[in-house]
Every structure is written in structure tokens, then in C-alpha cells.
Design an enzyme around this catalytic site. Sequence first.
Site, mmCIF file in Angstrom:
data_model
loop_
_atom_site.group_PDB
_atom_site.id
_atom_site.type_symbol
_atom_site.label_atom_id
_atom_site.label_comp_id
_atom_site.label_asym_id
_atom_site.label_seq_id
_atom_site.Cartn_x
_atom_site.Cartn_y
_atom_site.Cartn_z
ATOM 1 N N ASP A 162 -0.531 -22.527 19.918
ATOM 2 C CA ASP A 162 -0.051 -23.916 20.004
ATOM 3 C C ASP A 162 1.468 -24.009 20.075
ATOM 4 O OD1 ASP A 162 -2.719 -24.474 17.873
ATOM 5 O OD2 ASP A 162 -2.548 -25.341 19.866
ATOM 6 N N HIS B 297 -1.752 -18.526 11.163
ATOM 7 C CA HIS B 297 -3.134 -18.627 11.633
ATOM 8 C C HIS B 297 -4.058 -18.116 10.539
ATOM 9 C CE1 HIS B 297 -6.722 -18.111 14.096
ATOM 10 N NE2 HIS B 297 -6.141 -18.935 14.937
HETATM 11 C C1 SDX Z 1 -5.331 -23.456 15.802
HETATM 12 O O1 SDX Z 1 -9.027 -21.173 13.492
HETATM 13 C C2 SDX Z 1 -8.642 -21.076 14.677
HETATM 14 O O2 SDX Z 1 -9.001 -20.176 15.338
HETATM 15 C C3 SDX Z 1 -7.747 -22.187 15.194
HETATM 16 C C4 SDX Z 1 -7.186 -22.012 16.580
HETATM 17 C C5 SDX Z 1 -8.278 -22.073 17.606
HETATM 18 O O3 SDX Z 1 -8.082 -21.530 18.701
HETATM 19 O O4 SDX Z 1 -9.304 -22.786 17.331
HETATM 20 O O5 SDX Z 1 -6.526 -20.771 16.675
HETATM 21 C C6 SDX Z 1 -6.210 -23.122 16.936
HETATM 22 O O6 SDX Z 1 -5.681 -24.349 15.069
HETATM 23 C C7 SDX Z 1 -4.088 -22.637 15.559
HETATM 24 C C8 SDX Z 1 -3.335 -23.089 14.268
HETATM 25 C C9 SDX Z 1 -2.549 -24.359 14.608
HETATM 26 N N1 SDX Z 1 -2.021 -24.949 13.382
HETATM 27 C C10 SDX Z 1 -0.695 -24.921 13.105
HETATM 28 O O7 SDX Z 1 0.132 -24.328 13.802
HETATM 29 C C11 SDX Z 1 -0.303 -25.720 11.862
HETATM 30 C C12 SDX Z 1 0.687 -24.892 11.037
HETATM 31 N N2 SDX Z 1 -0.044 -23.729 10.537
HETATM 32 C C13 SDX Z 1 -0.497 -23.826 9.158
HETATM 33 O O8 SDX Z 1 -0.803 -25.087 8.661
HETATM 34 C C14 SDX Z 1 -1.419 -22.688 8.756
HETATM 35 O O9 SDX Z 1 -0.825 -21.527 9.146
HETATM 36 C C15 SDX Z 1 -2.850 -22.698 9.185
HETATM 37 C C16 SDX Z 1 -3.537 -23.967 8.825
HETATM 38 C C17 SDX Z 1 -2.959 -22.475 10.657
HETATM 39 C C18 SDX Z 1 -3.555 -21.530 8.488
HETATM 40 O O10 SDX Z 1 -3.446 -21.750 7.162
HETATM 41 P P1 SDX Z 1 -4.071 -20.743 6.093
HETATM 42 O O11 SDX Z 1 -4.577 -19.496 6.673
HETATM 43 O O12 SDX Z 1 -4.972 -21.555 5.241
HETATM 44 O O13 SDX Z 1 -2.781 -20.294 5.343
HETATM 45 P P2 SDX Z 1 -2.479 -20.732 3.904
HETATM 46 O O14 SDX Z 1 -2.456 -22.237 3.866
HETATM 47 O O15 SDX Z 1 -3.405 -20.008 2.985
HETATM 48 O O16 SDX Z 1 -0.980 -20.196 3.738
HETATM 49 C C19 SDX Z 1 -0.703 -18.872 3.279
HETATM 50 C C20 SDX Z 1 0.777 -18.909 2.933
HETATM 51 C C21 SDX Z 1 1.146 -20.123 2.047
HETATM 52 O O17 SDX Z 1 2.295 -19.788 1.303
HETATM 53 P P3 SDX Z 1 2.076 -19.202 -0.247
HETATM 54 O O18 SDX Z 1 1.209 -20.244 -0.932
HETATM 55 O O19 SDX Z 1 1.397 -17.854 -0.032
HETATM 56 O O20 SDX Z 1 3.492 -19.121 -0.769
HETATM 57 O O21 SDX Z 1 1.527 -19.064 4.143
HETATM 58 C C22 SDX Z 1 2.234 -20.306 4.095
HETATM 59 C C23 SDX Z 1 1.541 -21.162 3.069
HETATM 60 O O22 SDX Z 1 2.446 -22.122 2.526
HETATM 61 N N3 SDX Z 1 2.135 -20.886 5.456
HETATM 62 C C24 SDX Z 1 3.153 -21.481 6.079
HETATM 63 C C25 SDX Z 1 2.664 -21.818 7.342
HETATM 64 N N4 SDX Z 1 1.380 -21.437 7.456
HETATM 65 C C26 SDX Z 1 1.049 -20.853 6.280
HETATM 66 N N5 SDX Z 1 4.426 -21.753 5.672
HETATM 67 C C27 SDX Z 1 5.210 -22.403 6.591
HETATM 68 N N6 SDX Z 1 4.816 -22.763 7.827
HETATM 69 C C28 SDX Z 1 3.555 -22.483 8.234
HETATM 70 N N7 SDX Z 1 3.148 -22.838 9.445
#
Ligand code: SDX
Length: 392
Positions: free
Chosen positions: A328, A271
Site C-alpha cells: 500500500d 504487515h
Molecule cells: C494490507 O493481511 C494482509 O495480508 C493485508 C494485506 C493484503 O494484501 O490483504 O497485505 C493488505 O492490509 C497491508 C497493511 C496495510 N496497513 C497499513 O499500512 C497500516 C499501518 N500498518 C499497521 O497498522 C500494522 O503494521 C498492521 C495493522 C498492518 C499490522 O499490525 P500488527 O501485525 O498487528 O502489528 P502490531 O500492531 O502487533 O505491532 C507490532 C509493533 C507495535 O509496537 P510495540 O507494541 O511492539 O512497541 O509494531 C508497531 C506497533 O506499534 N507497528 C508500527 C506500525 N505497524 C506496527 N509502528 C509504527 N508504524 C506502523 N505502521
Amino acid sequence: DTGLITLDIGYKNTGSTISNITYLDGDKGELFYRGYPIEQLAEKSNFTEVMYLLLNGELPNKEQFNHFEREIKKQNWVSEEMRRLLEVFPRSAHPMGVLSSLTSALTAFNPKAVNIESHDDVEKASELLIARFAILCAWTYRNMNGYPLIKGNNKLNYVENFYNMMFRMPNEELEVDPVLINALDKILILHADHEQNCSASTVRMVGSARAGLFASISAGVSALWGPLHGGANQAVIEMLEQIVADGGNVQKYVDMAKSKDSSFRLMGFGHRVYRNFDPRGKIIKKVMDEVLDDLDVHDEILETALKLEEIALKDEYFIERKLYPNVDFYSGIIYRAMGIPTEMFTVLFALGRLPGWIAQWTEHRLHEDPIGRPRQVYQGAVKRDFVEMENR
Ligand code: SDX
């Protein structure tokens, strides 16, 4: 990377506005609507009361609640032209595309709701939208299946009415399981607002240009559709189905999600704000246990989800990056157990998020916040003169 500095771009830590609606503490995993902890609202309130709270800033007394509920019930219908609009969509159309189109079309049949100047105007447009959006959400499900449409029933409360419009078949009364209605009510409460998430920021951005309420909410529906945002609940089930079809090797997918060679991410994990457990995840997990127990569901998808959760929570990569299951991860498992098709999961998220979007839009409008217009870091070509075609 410009070779000078590494830019971390995107609306990540931008203070885009000042708001009194919802407070998140990502490190502590806290979420308050108008100061009330989400745990207390989920346990003691109901979705209609939470809608009133988000829109008005205070919990209603009995008279205020009854008036609010009465005004919504007065609007519990949509015009025949809207029904004809729905009919042109093929059954294969994704319900979120149908929902955003029909939501925007509400403007055509309620033009007064565009020029909103006073709090009274907003109240009327909000009550109309809250009533009709539930109908449109249910209709997207009926359209997907070619089922006849069921009209709103004012003898039922808001959540029962939605459930009835979705599932009741003509010439029969719908047997409603109170455990499922209670679960749906809690899930809608948990989704009702989440400060400046992607879709709420979209609603504010569109509204900042003084576009109407329905057009702004329609834009929010489209933003929520994305699999990185509200579409994640559908993507979670599709991911779990893929793991089951692939022999149930959960570790393989956890390793894939950690690998930089793959763009695969564990849907339902991580998140932008919560660097701790999503407080909604903890509550919805209890709801999931109640529903699955009530429906006596034991299937591979659930087993796979619990195995994935167990492995990821112990894995260094996820612990280091503070990646926990979000709301989710569990909601899709509940909807699936309730017989709701995966394409409808994000429609239910939208129904829950509607009061939050309206509250955010209204706050922006009544505070007369400026039109949204961020700047950029330009990395394109430097100034140069035009070259005639024959010289190129
Ligand atoms: C919702 O914003 C809100 O409040 C949203 C929400 C709401 O109520 O409106 O809460 C609802 O959208 C919840 C989130 C649902 N989405 C998912 O579940 C999709 C999977 N999650 C990711 O795509 C991700 O975690 C996000 C998009 C939710 C958040 O991404 P960020 O904060 O931009 O994280 P990042 O891309 O900067 O990642 C940081 C690190 C990275 O690795 P490094 O580059 O540091 O090595 O964490 C890793 C990312 O690769 N990472 C994941 C991951 N999420 C982040 N690795 C594997 N699986 C994941 N799900």
C-alpha cells in the site's frame, strides 16, 4: 491483561482453514498463487489469466483462456435498475460505501447466484460478478464526479475496458497509454489474493453461513475499506500530504510513529505476516518508477515518500520490529500520478482482490467447511440476581 496472563487476542495466528490457493512465507517474503511465484506472474502473466488461475487452480491453455474471456464479456453489462440505484447516492458518498451497496444489490437482480451448489453454478456466478464488479467500480468514480456512465466495450481486454469505463468522456475516443494499462494490470495481479487477510476471512465467514456470493463479497468490500487494511493506500497519501503541508519534516512523523504517547502509525509500513520486505512492494516499486518516469512526475509527495522510506528503513525501531514498506505504500503514489482520486484507491484494491475473494469463498463452499463460530475469553460480571428498579 487479566493479572494472571497477558492475552494476545484477535485472529492473529489462528489456522482458520485449509487452503490450496495462496502461500505466504512472512519470514522469507515469499508469495505464490497456486504455486506460482508472484514475481513470475507479475512479469509474464496478465490479470485475466491470473483470475483464471486463482479460480481454477491451473494456468489456462489458449482455448480455456478464450472461453473464460468470452464468458466474462457476455456479462459486461448491468441492468437499468442498478443504474437507478447508483443515482440515489450523493457525489460525496465514499466510493467504497457505494461499491459494497451495489455489490450486495446484485443479489436482488441475480437471485439464482445465491443458491450455488455445483462448480458450474459457481463458474457462472463468478464470471457474472467479475464482469459486473468492474463496471460498478468504474461507476463509483463516475458518480463521484457527476460524469455520465460509459458502457462496457467488448473490443477491449478486461483492464483496458475498466480504464475506458472510468476515464473516457462521451463523444471522444480515450487515448490509452500502454505504460499505464500495463502498470494497472500488474498492480491488479499483485492485489489478487493474499490468503486469510482480514477481508478474505470476512468473505469466508459470511459465506460459511451459506450466504450468497454477492452478499459475501459485499462484506469483503466493507472490511477492505478499513484504513488498517485496504484503506491504507488512501491513508498513505493523506499522511504524505499532511507531512508536506506541515513543512515536510519527515523525521517528526517518524518519531511520532515510534512514540507510545501517540496512536499515529506510518501508513504503508508493517504487515501482520511479512517480517521481511513485502514481495509485492518490491515489484510495485519498479512499476512506480516506470509510471513516474513515463508521466515525468517529480513532486513533493513523491520526494517525501522516498525520504520517509529512506529514514524508516534505517531506524532502529522499525528494524527491530521488522517494519518494511508494504504494497500500500507505493500503490497510492502510482494511482495519484495516474490522476485517480484518493477515495478511489481502495476501490482499485477491491477490483484486484475480487478473484481471490471468489476463490476463497468457493473453496470454503465446495469443501463444505463448517459455519465460522469462534469462542472467547469471558471477563465480564460473575452470575448475579436481577434487582427491581425501585431497589437500584
Ligand atoms: C494490507 O493481511 C494482509 O495480508 C493485508 C494485506 C493484503 O494484501 O490483504 O497485505 C493488505 O492490509 C497491508 C497493511 C496495510 N496497513 C497499513 O499500512 C497500516 C499501518 N500498518 C499497521 O497498522 C500494522 O503494521 C498492521 C495493522 C498492518 C499490522 O499490525 P500488527 O501485525 O498487528 O502489528 P502490531 O500492531 O502487533 O505491532 C507490532 C509493533 C507495535 O509496537 P510495540 O507494541 O511492539 O512497541 O509494531 C508497531 C506497533 O506499534 N507497528 C508500527 C506500525 N505497524 C506496527 N509502528 C509504527 N508504524 C506502523 N505502521
